[in-house]
Design an enzyme around this catalytic site. Structure first.
Site, PDB file in Angstrom:
ATOM      1  N   GLU A  40       0.902  -1.136   0.037  1.00 12.98           N
ATOM      2  CA  GLU A  40       0.059   0.087  -0.038  1.00 12.98           C
ATOM      3  C   GLU A  40       0.852   1.232  -0.047  1.00 12.98           C
ATOM      4  O   GLU A  40       0.646   2.202   0.658  1.00 12.98           O
ATOM      5  CB  GLU A  40      -1.103   0.020   1.266  1.00 12.98           C
ATOM      6  CG  GLU A  40      -2.138  -1.215   1.195  1.00 12.98           C
ATOM      7  CD  GLU A  40      -2.868  -1.194   2.157  1.00 12.98           C
ATOM      8  OE1 GLU A  40      -2.760  -0.564   3.420  1.00 12.98           O
ATOM      9  OE2 GLU A  40      -4.188  -1.695   1.995  1.00 12.98           O
ATOM     10  N   GLU A  51      -5.875  -6.917  -2.309  1.00 11.55           N
ATOM     11  CA  GLU A  51      -6.633  -7.049  -0.933  1.00 11.55           C
ATOM     12  C   GLU A  51      -8.187  -6.698  -1.429  1.00 11.55           C
ATOM     13  O   GLU A  51      -8.432  -5.411  -1.751  1.00 11.55           O
ATOM     14  CB  GLU A  51      -6.403  -6.412   0.034  1.00 11.55           C
ATOM     15  CG  GLU A  51      -4.797  -6.603   0.634  1.00 11.55           C
ATOM     16  CD  GLU A  51      -4.390  -5.801   1.774  1.00 11.55           C
ATOM     17  OE1 GLU A  51      -5.240  -5.242   2.331  1.00 11.55           O
ATOM     18  OE2 GLU A  51      -3.234  -5.690   1.973  1.00 11.55           O
TER      19      GLU A  51
END
EC number: 3.2.1.23
Length: 1009
Positions: free
Chosen positions: A191, A303
């Site tokens: 991320e 995800e």
């Protein structure tokens, strides 16, 4: 030039007709073509695959013998892969050690099991991982500021991560798909959406981030990684590291998106404050995002929300129902309609934040409302997810699709919207239906307008309408190929199919009591060979009047109550009709280890709680799995099979009229837990005494007059625990002063829900009890003049319990005392010196099996009272009571035997509760040396703490410990009990010898008094 090129591609994709499937470029990483990808999907060894993965973390279940349990449950549900973070901090207790060998620190068994079970691996080694883990997975020794601001090309930070990243890359390289293993992607960082300065559309690169990514990528390649490198976007705004967006040398091969469309925490107010009004079941448009940002790559969720974590102060037991089975039903089907062909659910199994694993945002449980619960239970959410994952594994046409259209025009009911995706090669089409307002839960019926190889018409044609009742979605298929047969359409959802002896067996399902209709090309008539609460079955033979008048088709309409029915067509095709509950317990175990499971390499099994594996040898099928009670089992297998073995025991078997085999599963053995106790106890805060000697190996002078931390303290010396090598949980500070001080101003920082208490010369000054949304406390504590010594040193003792280090840029936020100012009438009183104690041995990691997260600096921990083998004969008897008065810390111990029989899987949890008149205390639960839970009733609501076999000795004595820290003079009172979560007859061996995981007490501990 890259901007112009990308704009041209995006314009073409959004406004031109869909390209033919073979016109999209097939990419690889230029090192090999084992793993390739294009606009549609991933391709592995020349075969396209729908990647449906689920995330789990081995370091949250530190028992290697149980990893197979998680993997088998993932495989059984129909997943083709799993994602897994490697946690740098778990493997690097200090800046000179990287441990991938001790106990659960050795990840190679996972990579070997993946190959054996038949699951691909999406490996995610960081070095930063987030994951609601302490400091986001940074080793806590890098949080001091000495290594810079982190996550950049600073040479100090590079020197920190290189040994770890080199080692994990070397290990992973041997298990890549290119070397015969099952690791297919390698995620760089996590991320990390920091590629651009300002808006991504300007494409002005932030060089420290780009150079950092280049360093990571080069290290991976240098150490043998030749599979695709992956990055995951933290949101739909960052647009970083993708080759379709820019031509930066820092880009990875494939980019995935992380998305949590529902609230990512059980505390809904957090989402409201961040993203505005929370609306349950409100979906997001992903199709446009993927088309714009990565049109030549698969639509890939690195995800996607599998649940939500429960923060300190969150609801007892976890999340509300809007993250349960209905969430799985609606959102995962929605993703199919968005053309997504690669998904990694975060989390599929959450596990436990034992020790100090947790970041401050979450308590001991990391259940995450996952399909597989923290205590390893599989329930409704697992089974509901399985209904889709079994389908995506079987639906070969789903891997290559174009979006044909979307809207309400496909339905006779404007309350229903439909997304239509079609395989341009086979014409297989998938109509994803849900409420037009996705948050709606009304009961709606409708017909669907479809376009098939036999023409355009509305379905169902004969039976009752399609129904969406509640937060539900359905995928209606047309021209669905299975084996040598084609399903022209079905208003019942396809669960799975297999080909046995050259003829398919197809499983369809509807919610209990609902109707369905399917039409099979080539059939003329059929017989109902089993009808378990079925009704309204009608057969409608007809000729195809459009594409081929010589082809017959048979349309069957039905209503299915609770149970399973079987219809057999004249072509030999068997169609199994299931209601939702029966579909929950319908399995398709693979006969080989190919993650894609070829259509003739599975059998079908109805009935058990779980089917883990299947193997056919001659006339015998050997099944392994779990059973909750005496129950029927039915097996659809090749005709050669006449004998069923279940968990190595032969079952009495009979054959049905439709050639399946039936038998009965035995009742699991009865298991009862012994009572906990009697308990013994001892005091665990000798440090509060004025005359305590803080000269042992446990203690360090806290004398730093400068710090590398970007947030300097208000007073000196620096009283940041990490500066002195103490990183976890409880730390104890002793500050010395002389003179007539009248009080002290303390600012202590420890993360959400942290707490501290202060004593002056053995007398309680006061405590900060904690708050689930406050990270630090600024208190003024007055002194009782009678407690201040004028003739000798006064000692201020601060017991400080932090809840972990913050994530992302907050990892450097200090833990400890930010200000310590003595108050006096003449302002002359100052601290002369400070001493600090924390984890025994500090960063030297004297317990490598349990690792660097397990212990804090409580006296009982330093002395090893929590460990098996410690001699507590001299301690006082507590009987069954764990209570005392006064502000103090005490430690309680008991030893209890277990004798769990073989042949069952048993899950056990401890239950903690407050008794008496106060809940102003903090406690830690220890089981055979592992800190398995923090019970802080003033702040948190977690009362149940699962402990897995391996940590518990299921065939021997178990040492149970509880620290009780009373933060007021009212004292503390706690009740400790335990319970069985489930007993299942199982092939999983939970009576294994796990003694190596539970090293005992040694006299080395005595030096840390």
């Amino acid at each position: 030039m890259a901007q112009l090129f990308t704009k041209i591609i995006v314009y073409f994709l959004l406004f031109a007709s869909p390209l033919l499937a073979n016109q999209w470029p097939l990419h690889n990483n230029s090192l090999n073509d084992v793993v390739q990808w294009d606009h549609y999907s991933f391709e592995i060894n020349g075969q396209r695959l729908f990647v449906f993965a689920g995330e789990w973390h081995y370091w949250r279940i530190p028992v290697p013998e149980l990893w197979i349990d998680i993997l088998e449950k993932i495989k059984a549900a129909g997943f083709t892969a799993f994602g897994i973070y490697v946690n740098w901090a778990y493997h690097a207790p200090n800046n000179y050690t990287v441990d991938f060998a001790t106990g659960a620190h050795d990840i190679t068994p996972i990579l070997k099991m993946a190959k054996d079970v038949g699951l691909y691996v999406l490996l995610r080694p960081g070095p930063y991982i987030n994951a609601e883990v302490n400091a986001g997975g940074f080793p806590l020794w890098v949080t001091t500021g000495e290594y810079g601001s982190l996550r950049n090309d600073d040479s100090r930070y590079t020197a920190a991560w290189e040994p770890y990243f080199t080692k994990i890359s070397e290990i992973a390289s041997e298990y890549q798909i290119t070397k015969g293993g099952n690791v297919v992607t390698y995620q760089i960082e996590n991320e990390f959406g920091d590629q651009w300065t300002g808006s991504p559309s300007r494409r002005v690169q932030y060089e420290p981030a780009a150079k950092y990514m280049e360093l990571l990528e080069a290290n991976a390649r240098r150490n043998g990684i030749d599979i695709p490198l992956v990055a995951n976007e933290p949101n739909m705004r960052a647009i970083s590291w993708g080759k379709d967006w820019s031509n930066s040398s820092a880009n990875v091969d494939v980019v995935g998106l992380d998305s949590y469309p529902s609230c990512w925490t059980c505390d809904l107010s957090v989402c409201t404050g961040t993203t505005g009004e929370y609306i349950a079941y409100q979906v997001i448009d992903y199709y446009g995002y993927f088309q714009e940002t990565q049109p030549t790559m698969p639509s890939f969720f690195a995800e996607f929300q599998g649940g939500s974590y429960n923060p300190w102060g969150g609801p007892v037991g976890g999340c509300p129902e809007d993250i349960g089975p209905d969430f799985a039903n609606l959102f995962y089907r929605w993703n199919i309609g968005q053309r997504v062909t690669a998904i990694n659910l975060y989390m599929l199994y959450g596990g436990t934040n034992w020790g100090a694993i947790a970041a401050p945002v979450v308590a001991s449980s990391y259940d995450y409302s996952s399909p597989i619960s923290e205590n390893r239970t599989i329930g409704a959410k697992y089974y509901e997810t399985k209904l889709l994952t079994m389908f995506t594994r079987a639906a070969r046409d789903l891997i290559v699709t174009d979006l044909i259209g979307n809207g309400t025009q496909y339905s006779t009911n404007p309350a229903i919207q439909t997304h239509v995706i079609r395989n341009p090669i086979t014409n297989g089409t998938f109509y994803v239906t849900l409420h037009t307002i996705s948050s709606s839960s009304t009961d709606e019926t409708f017909q669907l307008h479809v376009n098939t190889s036999a023409g355009a018409f509305s379905i169902p044609r004969y039976g009752n309408s399609i129904r969406l009742n509640g937060h539900q979605s359905k995928i209606i298929v047309t021209d669905f190929q299975f084996g040598t047969h084609k399903l022209l359409y079905s208003t019942a959802e396809v669960l799975t199919y297999t080909v046995l002896d050259g003829i398919p067996t197809l499983a369809l399902w509807v919610p209990t009591g609902e109707s369905g209709e399917f039409s099979v090309l080539g059939g003329k008539w059929a017989s109902v060979l089993r009808c378990e609460w079925c009704s309204d079955i009608q057969f409608h033979p007809e000729q195809d009047q459009t594409s081929n008048p010589t082809v017959s088709r048979l349309t069957v309409s039905f209503t299915q109550g609770q149970g399973m029915s079987v219809i057999k067509l004249d072509t030999g095709l068997r169609v199994v009709l299931l209601d939702r509950e029966s579909a929950y317990y319908f399995w398709a175990p693979a006969l080989n280890s190919d993650p894609s499971v070829p259509e003739d390499q599975s059998v079908l099994v109805q009935g058990p709680h779980l089917v883990r594996s299947a193997k056919i040898v001659g006339s015998t099928i050997r099944l392994t799995g779990d059973s909750a009670q005496t129950s029927p089992i039915e097996v659809f297998a090749p005709k050669q099979v006449r004998i069923i073995f279940w968990n190595d025991k032969e079952l009495k078997t009979s054959k049905t009229s439709y050639d399946s085999l039936q038998a009965s599963l035995p009742q699991p053995a009865y298991v009862k837990l012994p009572l906990l106790g009697p308990w013994k106890y001892n005091g665990s805060l000798p440090e509060k005494a004025q005359d305590y000697k803080d000269t042992s190996a446990a203690w360090i002078s806290a004398d730093h007059m400068k710090t590398s931390n970007p947030s300097p303290p208000a007073t000196f010396p620096v009283l940041y625990a990490d500066e002195y090598g103490f990183h976890n949980s409880i730390r104890i500070w002793r500050g010395y002063f002389t003179g007539n001080a009248t009080g002290v101003v303390l600012k202590v920082q420890g993360g959400y829900a942290f707490g501290f208490s202060g004593w002056l010369n053995g007398k309680l000054l006061g405590s900060y009890l904690g708050n689930a949304s406050v990270e630090h406390s600024h208190l003024t504590l007055p002194f009782n003049v009678s407690h201040v010594s004028t003739s000798s040193d006064n000692v201020l003792v601060i017991v400080h319990d932090d809840t972990g280090h913050d994530e992302t840029t907050g990892a450097l936020n200090p833990r400890g005392i930010l200000e310590a100012t003595l108050l006096s009438d003449n302002s002359s009183s100052k601290f002369s010196h400070w001493r600090v104690a924390g984890t025994a041995g500090g960063e030297t990691n004297i317990d490598p099996m349990r690792g660097p997260y397990n212990e804090g600096g409580l006296y009982a921990e330093r002395m090893g009272w929590h460990l098996p083998g410690f001699n507590d004969n001299a301690w006082s008897d507590a009987g069954s009571k764990l209570n005392f008065t006064g502000a103090d810390i005490k430690f309680y111990r008991t030893t209890v035997p277990l004798n769990i029989p073989k042949g069952v899987d048993v899950s056990i949890s401890f239950e903690l509760s407050a008794c008496g008149t106060t809940n102003a205390f903090r406690s830690q639960l220890f089981v055979n040396g592992y800190q398995m839970g923090r019970f802080n009733p003033w702040v948190g609501n977690q009362i149940e703490f699962p402990v897995p076999p391996g940590i518990l000795d299921y065939t021997g004595d178990n040492t149970i410990g509880l620290s009780l820290w009373a933060q007021t003079e009212d004292g503390a009172c706690a009740i400790v009990d335990w319970k069985i979560n489930y007993v299942l007859g199982s092939s999983l061996d939970v009576t294994f010898n796990g003694e190596y995981l539970r090293p005992g007490w040694t006299s080395e501990r005595l030096q840390y008094s």
